[in-house]
Design a protein around this motif. Structure first.
Motif, PDB file in Angstrom:
ATOM      1  N   VAL A  98      39.638  56.006   9.134  1.00  0.00           N
ATOM      2  CA  VAL A  98      38.728  57.028   9.671  1.00  0.00           C
ATOM      3  C   VAL A  98      37.848  56.426  10.754  1.00  0.00           C
ATOM      4  O   VAL A  98      37.672  57.012  11.830  1.00  0.00           O
ATOM      5  N   ARG A  99      37.301  55.248  10.488  1.00  0.00           N
ATOM      6  CA  ARG A  99      36.429  54.604  11.484  1.00  0.00           C
ATOM      7  C   ARG A  99      37.200  54.286  12.762  1.00  0.00           C
ATOM      8  O   ARG A  99      36.720  54.529  13.868  1.00  0.00           O
ATOM      9  N   ASN A 100      38.401  53.738  12.612  1.00  0.00           N
ATOM     10  CA  ASN A 100      39.198  53.383  13.790  1.00  0.00           C
ATOM     11  C   ASN A 100      39.691  54.620  14.529  1.00  0.00           C
ATOM     12  O   ASN A 100      39.848  54.589  15.750  1.00  0.00           O
ATOM     13  N   GLY A 101      39.933  55.714  13.806  1.00  0.00           N
ATOM     14  CA  GLY A 101      40.411  56.931  14.450  1.00  0.00           C
ATOM     15  C   GLY A 101      39.289  57.726  15.094  1.00  0.00           C
ATOM     16  O   GLY A 101      39.338  58.060  16.278  1.00  0.00           O
ATOM     17  N   MET A 102      38.244  58.043  14.315  1.00  0.00           N
ATOM     18  CA  MET A 102      37.173  58.892  14.830  1.00  0.00           C
ATOM     19  C   MET A 102      36.267  58.161  15.810  1.00  0.00           C
ATOM     20  O   MET A 102      35.606  58.801  16.613  1.00  0.00           O
ATOM     21  N   LEU A 104      30.009  67.085   7.052  1.00  0.00           N
ATOM     22  CA  LEU A 104      30.746  65.921   6.560  1.00  0.00           C
ATOM     23  C   LEU A 104      30.499  64.674   7.406  1.00  0.00           C
ATOM     24  O   LEU A 104      30.723  63.552   6.943  1.00  0.00           O
ATOM     25  N   GLN A 105      30.068  64.866   8.616  1.00  0.00           N
ATOM     26  CA  GLN A 105      29.923  63.744   9.543  1.00  0.00           C
ATOM     27  C   GLN A 105      28.951  62.689   9.020  1.00  0.00           C
ATOM     28  O   GLN A 105      29.203  61.495   9.160  1.00  0.00           O
ATOM     29  N   GLY A 106      27.849  63.116   8.411  1.00  0.00           N
ATOM     30  CA  GLY A 106      26.890  62.154   7.861  1.00  0.00           C
ATOM     31  C   GLY A 106      27.522  61.268   6.801  1.00  0.00           C
ATOM     32  O   GLY A 106      27.355  60.051   6.797  1.00  0.00           O
ATOM     33  N   ALA A 107      28.274  61.888   5.890  1.00  0.00           N
ATOM     34  CA  ALA A 107      28.938  61.109   4.836  1.00  0.00           C
ATOM     35  C   ALA A 107      29.994  60.179   5.418  1.00  0.00           C
ATOM     36  O   ALA A 107      30.125  59.018   5.001  1.00  0.00           O
ATOM     37  N   ILE A 108      30.737  60.680   6.398  1.00  0.00           N
ATOM     38  CA  ILE A 108      31.770  59.852   7.029  1.00  0.00           C
ATOM     39  C   ILE A 108      31.140  58.654   7.725  1.00  0.00           C
ATOM     40  O   ILE A 108      31.631  57.518   7.617  1.00  0.00           O
ATOM     41  N   LEU A 109      30.036  58.864   8.414  1.00  0.00           N
ATOM     42  CA  LEU A 109      29.344  57.754   9.081  1.00  0.00           C
ATOM     43  C   LEU A 109      28.824  56.731   8.076  1.00  0.00           C
ATOM     44  O   LEU A 109      28.902  55.523   8.308  1.00  0.00           O
TER      45      LEU A 109
END
Length: 163
Positions: A26-30, A73-78
């Protein structure tokens, strides 16, 4: 792509949990320009299609709903990505610490060895240069001069060999 995968102190592949692998993907993609450009292109296509009477007309209520869900969801993903980056940094730091301790031990052993060699060289110099019975000062001074010249030549060679 991150280069930390090549670091010997960082776990990779099967050593990672499924969640850690997902966080890396996710980090490498987003967190990449292709993702940003794809996202902007998707928004432009959505606006162009639905601006002319598609299934989500002009105020784009459905698009706003999707964007709001993504923002939620962006906060949790970060946080997940930051947590994984922190664990990678910790692994690198621990690896560096263990290498530093090993290097410190090697430096100390090398220092002791160097001091021993210097002491032995000094003792050899004293043994070679001290006057023997029946020899005059001329012999002693020429031996000292030779030893001094050899030491100077060795010092010049070691300085030339340094990068």
């Amino acid at each position: 792509m991150n280069r930390w995968r090549k670091h010997p102190g960082v776990r990779t592949g099967d050593q990672l949990t499924r969640g850690e692998r997902a966080a890396d993907h996710v980090r490498n993609g987003m967190g990449s320009w292709p993702f940003v450009l794809f996202f902007l292109a998707t928004m432009a296509v959505w606006a162009a299609y639905n601006g002319r009477g598609g299934f989500d007309p002009y105020p784009f209520i459905l698009l706003n709903l999707f964007l709001s869900m993504i923002a939620g969801l962006q906060g949790a993903i970060l946080l997940i990505s930051a947590k994984r980056a922190d664990s990678i940094s910790s692994e690198v730091a621990l690896h560096t610490l263990s290498n530093t301790a090993k290097l410190q031990d090697l430096i100390e052993a090398n220092t002791v060895l160097t001091e021993t060699v210097a002491q032995l060289a000094s003792e050899m110099h004293e043994h070679i240069c001290r006057p023997h019975p029946g020899q005059g000062n001329a012999r002693r001074s020429s031996t000292r001069e030779k030893a001094s010249a050899l030491a100077d030549a060795a010092a010049r060679r070691s300085e030339e060999a340094r990068p």
